[in-house]
Design a protein around this motif. Structure first.
Motif, PDB file in Angstrom:
ATOM      1  N   LEU A 215      13.135  -6.118  -1.195  1.00 61.14           N
ATOM      2  CA  LEU A 215      14.107  -6.344  -0.129  1.00 61.14           C
ATOM      3  C   LEU A 215      14.576  -7.783   0.002  1.00 61.14           C
ATOM      4  O   LEU A 215      15.538  -8.051   0.707  1.00 61.14           O
ATOM      5  CB  LEU A 215      13.497  -5.907   1.221  1.00 61.14           C
ATOM      6  N   SER A 216      13.927  -8.710  -0.672  1.00 62.34           N
ATOM      7  CA  SER A 216      14.214 -10.121  -0.465  1.00 62.34           C
ATOM      8  C   SER A 216      15.451 -10.567  -1.240  1.00 62.34           C
ATOM      9  O   SER A 216      16.041  -9.816  -2.016  1.00 62.34           O
ATOM     10  CB  SER A 216      13.013 -10.964  -0.901  1.00 62.34           C
ATOM     11  N   ALA A 217      15.817 -11.833  -1.022  1.00 59.55           N
ATOM     12  CA  ALA A 217      16.953 -12.411  -1.738  1.00 59.55           C
ATOM     13  C   ALA A 217      16.586 -12.767  -3.183  1.00 59.55           C
ATOM     14  O   ALA A 217      17.462 -13.154  -3.960  1.00 59.55           O
ATOM     15  CB  ALA A 217      17.447 -13.657  -1.013  1.00 59.55           C
ATOM     16  N   ARG A 218      15.325 -12.666  -3.540  1.00 58.14           N
ATOM     17  CA  ARG A 218      14.862 -12.849  -4.923  1.00 58.14           C
ATOM     18  C   ARG A 218      13.863 -11.729  -5.192  1.00 58.14           C
ATOM     19  O   ARG A 218      12.662 -11.883  -5.020  1.00 58.14           O
ATOM     20  CB  ARG A 218      14.231 -14.227  -5.116  1.00 58.14           C
ATOM     21  N   THR A 219      14.378 -10.585  -5.565  1.00 56.66           N
ATOM     22  CA  THR A 219      13.552  -9.395  -5.682  1.00 56.66           C
ATOM     23  C   THR A 219      12.500  -9.534  -6.783  1.00 56.66           C
ATOM     24  O   THR A 219      12.706 -10.234  -7.775  1.00 56.66           O
ATOM     25  CB  THR A 219      14.416  -8.160  -5.971  1.00 56.66           C
ATOM     26  N   ASP A 220      11.375  -8.867  -6.572  1.00 57.97           N
ATOM     27  CA  ASP A 220      10.313  -8.798  -7.578  1.00 57.97           C
ATOM     28  C   ASP A 220       9.982  -7.319  -7.770  1.00 57.97           C
ATOM     29  O   ASP A 220       9.071  -6.781  -7.141  1.00 57.97           O
ATOM     30  CB  ASP A 220       9.088  -9.583  -7.106  1.00 57.97           C
ATOM     31  N   ILE A 221      10.753  -6.662  -8.610  1.00 62.99           N
ATOM     32  CA  ILE A 221      10.631  -5.215  -8.776  1.00 62.99           C
ATOM     33  C   ILE A 221       9.314  -4.847  -9.444  1.00 62.99           C
ATOM     34  O   ILE A 221       8.708  -3.809  -9.126  1.00 62.99           O
ATOM     35  CB  ILE A 221      11.829  -4.652  -9.554  1.00 62.99           C
ATOM     36  N   ALA A 222       8.824  -5.696 -10.338  1.00 61.15           N
ATOM     37  CA  ALA A 222       7.530  -5.418 -10.978  1.00 61.15           C
ATOM     38  C   ALA A 222       6.428  -5.386  -9.926  1.00 61.15           C
ATOM     39  O   ALA A 222       5.568  -4.485  -9.928  1.00 61.15           O
ATOM     40  CB  ALA A 222       7.237  -6.456 -12.047  1.00 61.15           C
ATOM     41  N   ALA A 223       6.427  -6.351  -9.012  1.00 61.87           N
ATOM     42  CA  ALA A 223       5.408  -6.383  -7.950  1.00 61.87           C
ATOM     43  C   ALA A 223       5.574  -5.213  -7.000  1.00 61.87           C
ATOM     44  O   ALA A 223       4.592  -4.629  -6.524  1.00 61.87           O
ATOM     45  CB  ALA A 223       5.490  -7.709  -7.197  1.00 61.87           C
ATOM     46  N   TRP A 224       6.811  -4.858  -6.704  1.00 62.43           N
ATOM     47  CA  TRP A 224       7.069  -3.729  -5.810  1.00 62.43           C
ATOM     48  C   TRP A 224       6.492  -2.441  -6.378  1.00 62.43           C
ATOM     49  O   TRP A 224       5.765  -1.714  -5.697  1.00 62.43           O
ATOM     50  CB  TRP A 224       8.582  -3.589  -5.594  1.00 62.43           C
ATOM     51  N   ILE A 225       6.780  -2.160  -7.654  1.00 64.60           N
ATOM     52  CA  ILE A 225       6.311  -0.917  -8.260  1.00 64.60           C
ATOM     53  C   ILE A 225       4.795  -0.916  -8.392  1.00 64.60           C
ATOM     54  O   ILE A 225       4.125   0.085  -8.102  1.00 64.60           O
ATOM     55  CB  ILE A 225       7.006  -0.701  -9.613  1.00 64.60           C
ATOM     56  N   SER A 226       4.215  -2.036  -8.805  1.00 59.64           N
ATOM     57  CA  SER A 226       2.763  -2.079  -8.982  1.00 59.64           C
ATOM     58  C   SER A 226       2.031  -1.990  -7.643  1.00 59.64           C
ATOM     59  O   SER A 226       0.861  -1.586  -7.601  1.00 59.64           O
ATOM     60  CB  SER A 226       2.353  -3.348  -9.729  1.00 59.64           C
ATOM     61  N   GLY A 227       2.714  -2.342  -6.553  1.00 60.88           N
ATOM     62  CA  GLY A 227       2.086  -2.277  -5.240  1.00 60.88           C
ATOM     63  C   GLY A 227       2.108  -0.908  -4.606  1.00 60.88           C
ATOM     64  O   GLY A 227       1.481  -0.696  -3.554  1.00 60.88           O
ATOM     65  N   MET A 228       2.832   0.042  -5.203  1.00 61.40           N
ATOM     66  CA  MET A 228       2.915   1.389  -4.654  1.00 61.40           C
ATOM     67  C   MET A 228       1.908   2.318  -5.309  1.00 61.40           C
ATOM     68  O   MET A 228       1.584   2.152  -6.488  1.00 61.40           O
ATOM     69  CB  MET A 228       4.328   1.957  -4.855  1.00 61.40           C
ATOM     70  N   ASP A 229       1.437   3.309  -4.563  1.00 64.26           N
ATOM     71  CA  ASP A 229       0.646   4.351  -5.196  1.00 64.26           C
ATOM     72  C   ASP A 229       1.594   5.384  -5.811  1.00 64.26           C
ATOM     73  O   ASP A 229       2.819   5.295  -5.656  1.00 64.26           O
ATOM     74  CB  ASP A 229      -0.329   4.994  -4.208  1.00 64.26           C
ATOM     75  N   SER A 230       1.057   6.373  -6.501  1.00 66.88           N
ATOM     76  CA  SER A 230       1.900   7.305  -7.249  1.00 66.88           C
ATOM     77  C   SER A 230       2.795   8.128  -6.333  1.00 66.88           C
ATOM     78  O   SER A 230       3.910   8.492  -6.720  1.00 66.88           O
ATOM     79  CB  SER A 230       1.041   8.230  -8.118  1.00 66.88           C
ATOM     80  N   ASP A 231       2.341   8.410  -5.122  1.00 68.43           N
ATOM     81  CA  ASP A 231       3.195   9.151  -4.189  1.00 68.43           C
ATOM     82  C   ASP A 231       4.335   8.283  -3.672  1.00 68.43           C
ATOM     83  O   ASP A 231       5.475   8.747  -3.533  1.00 68.43           O
ATOM     84  CB  ASP A 231       2.370   9.678  -3.017  1.00 68.43           C
TER      85      ASP A 231
END
Length: 305
Positions: A33-49
């Motif tokens: 959501l930030s002005a400098r997104t980190d999609i790798a961190a976002w995906i790794s921070g989620m569980d499979s659901d």
């Protein structure tokens, strides 16, 4: 210049996630959501659901154009992603919500022929070999050149940045102007094998079945719709048994709309032995495989782009 409803804007982050509504955003979604997104961190921070939550609709890559239809005081914009056709949802493209700070006012089209990122992931820098300004720029991103390459570094224009940014010249290629071959399509898709399945994903960090098809053809200069059912409408049916590598398989349950898509990787053989490359919800990754029985039972057609 400010964003205005009724006018176009451009994505200014490496990957912007398109949300069903601002209220659907979860605490885990902060890195997206930030002005400098980190999609790798976002995906790794989620569980499979969480990776298959229906709050995510799609993703937009750096430089994609959107039509702004509403601006909210809390920093959200309702947009239509005009480079992701979705005729069943909106005549102009895929509708959804983005944080305002991930957008920049649209600029006039640059005359130079665009380049497309061919690296799986790269970064835009302030100068050749300098500090990273936009990390996480992914395969299929279109970038207008800002001049010729210099000592192995390519200057490009990026929305929201007045000065050119730089990336390794080998990470970009001219956008193809001729229809791609099956080998070219499969070569792009095969580079994404083992990428995680993420609902709404359209990147090398995480991707869904129709996102894989959209991205593979986007890298090769062909604009396909975003969703599988629209991709079926936009392509040409061929009789089952005559499909060939590079065609598309579509899947649906009786009486239901198309829910899955894969890229044909081999000529069919006797006994319904078919193979495809797809982003698999069940195994939560991109893989190439023989169609299992449950897939064969829901196979409703083959199409050609």
């Amino acid at each position: 210049m400010k964003l205005q409803p009724g006018r176009e804007a451009m994505v200014r982050v490496a990957i912007a996630t398109l949300w069903s509504r601002p209220e659907a955003v979860r605490p885990v979604d902060g890195p997206a959501l930030s002005a400098r997104t980190d999609i790798a961190a976002w995906i790794s921070g989620m569980d499979s659901d969480q990776q298959v939550g229906d709050c995510v609709l799609s993703q937009l890559l750096l430089g994609e154009r959107v039509l702004v239809t509403e601006l909210r005081p809390d920093g959200w914009a309702h947009v239509v992603a005009v480079e992701q056709p979705a005729p069943q949802l909106h005549p102009r493209g895929y509708p959804g919500w983005l944080p305002v700070e991930q957008l920049a006012p649209a600029t006039d089209t640059v005359d130079a022929d665009p380049l497309v990122v061919d690296a799986t992931v790269t970064a835009l820098r302030a100068s050749p070999g300098g500090a990273e300004v936009l990390p996480g720029v992914v395969l299929g991103t279109y970038l207008p050149p800002a001049g010729p390459a210099v000592d192995g570094w390519q200057p490009v224009h990026a929305p929201g940045h007045a000065a050119p940014l730089w990336l390794p010249a080998g990470d970009v290629v001219p956008v193809p102007t001729t229809p791609p071959t099956a080998d070219e399509v499969l070569a792009v898709a095969q580079r994404l094998v083992r990428v995680l399945y993420v609902w709404g994903g359209v990147s090398a960090y995480g991707i869904d079945c129709s996102g894989l098809v959209h991205l593979a053809w986007r890298r090769l200069g062909v604009l396909l719709p975003r969703d599988a059912s629209d991709q079926a409408t936009a392509t040409t049916p061929v009789p089952l048994g005559t499909e060939r590598p590079g065609d598309l398989y579509f899947f649906a349950r009786p009486g239901r709309r198309i829910h899955h898509i894969g890229i044909v990787t081999a000529d069919p053989r006797p006994g319904d032995d078919r193979r495809m490359l797809h982003a698999c919800y069940l195994q939560r990754r991109v893989l190439e495989e023989r169609l299992p029985d449950d897939r064969t039972a829901t196979l409703v057609g083959a199409h050609r782009v």
